[in-house]
Scaffold this motif. Structure first.
Motif, PDB file in Angstrom:
ATOM      1  N   ASP A  48       0.739  -1.116   0.129  1.00 40.62           N
ATOM      2  CA  ASP A  48       0.029  -0.024  -0.041  1.00 40.62           C
ATOM      3  C   ASP A  48       0.830   1.085  -0.057  1.00 40.62           C
ATOM      4  O   ASP A  48       1.657   1.578   1.010  1.00 40.62           O
ATOM      5  N   LEU A  51       0.717   3.425   3.052  1.00 42.11           N
ATOM      6  CA  LEU A  51       0.938   2.842   4.429  1.00 42.11           C
ATOM      7  C   LEU A  51       1.621   4.018   5.325  1.00 42.11           C
ATOM      8  O   LEU A  51       2.501   4.563   5.032  1.00 42.11           O
ATOM      9  N   GLN A  54       0.707   4.696  11.570  1.00 40.99           N
ATOM     10  CA  GLN A  54      -0.665   4.784  11.965  1.00 40.99           C
ATOM     11  C   GLN A  54      -1.390   3.580  11.722  1.00 40.99           C
ATOM     12  O   GLN A  54      -1.981   2.623  12.491  1.00 40.99           O
ATOM     13  N   LYS A  55      -1.567   3.411  10.245  1.00 45.84           N
ATOM     14  CA  LYS A  55      -2.352   2.335   9.776  1.00 45.84           C
ATOM     15  C   LYS A  55      -1.600   0.889  10.012  1.00 45.84           C
ATOM     16  O   LYS A  55      -2.213  -0.347  10.278  1.00 45.84           O
ATOM     17  N   GLU A  58      -2.664   0.091  13.632  1.00 45.71           N
ATOM     18  CA  GLU A  58      -4.046  -0.466  13.677  1.00 45.71           C
ATOM     19  C   GLU A  58      -3.949  -1.861  13.169  1.00 45.71           C
ATOM     20  O   GLU A  58      -4.608  -2.763  13.792  1.00 45.71           O
ATOM     21  N   GLN A  59      -3.107  -1.952  12.187  1.00 46.55           N
ATOM     22  CA  GLN A  59      -3.324  -3.724  11.714  1.00 46.55           C
ATOM     23  C   GLN A  59      -2.830  -4.448  12.693  1.00 46.55           C
ATOM     24  O   GLN A  59      -2.945  -5.822  12.631  1.00 46.55           O
TER      25      GLN A  59
END
Length: 147
Positions: A48, A51, A54-55, A58-59
């Motif tokens: 991604d 990316l 933070q992302k 979260e994952q």
């Protein structure tokens, strides 16, 4: 600049001081790092191009701060170098297995969004330019085909 004008701040500091805990003495990778690396290899979130720390946090179901510390302390890299390492390793596989793919196709496939960032990261990670790497791969592959 403050330190230049207030050099007295450094008075009495021994220049031969060594760190309390040398970097080489860090114990084996913590379980969370193993999980993170496994996640990166299997799920490939680095593909991604948007990316962020933070992302990814979260994952991984952890705080940004904890993820950042995990990456920094145990890999010696910051988030972008960490993700770029996976991207470049992916790109190297594509360069070897799909000689017909263009550089643009590869860089977009692995999560980069510009040629310049791809070239810079590739050189940083491999100590080779992309052109030199591609030449060495094509020479290697042609050597296998002629046998």
């Amino acid at each position: 600049m403050n330190a230049l004008y207030r050099y007295s701040l450094f008075a009495g500091i021994d220049k031969n001081l060594s760190p309390v805990k040398p970097v080489k003495e860090i114990k084996e990778e913590p379980e969370q790092l193993k999980i993170l690396i496994s996640f990166m290899k299997t799920e490939k979130p680095y593909r991604d191009d948007r990316l962020t720390l933070q992302k990814l946090a979260e994952q991984m179901n952890m705080s940004e701060k904890k993820l950042s510390q995990l990456i920094n302390q145990h890999t010696g890299k910051h988030f972008f170098d960490f993700t770029n390492e996976f991207r470049i390793n992916d790109a190297k596989v594509l360069l070897k297995e799909n000689l017909q793919l263009t550089v643009l196709e590869i860089l977009y496939e692995v999560g980069f969004n510009s040629k310049s960032s791809f070239y810079t990261a590739f050189k940083k990670e491999t100590n080779q330019t992309l052109t030199d790497y591609r030449k060495s791969v094509s020479l290697l592959m042609s050597g296998f085909k002629s046998d």
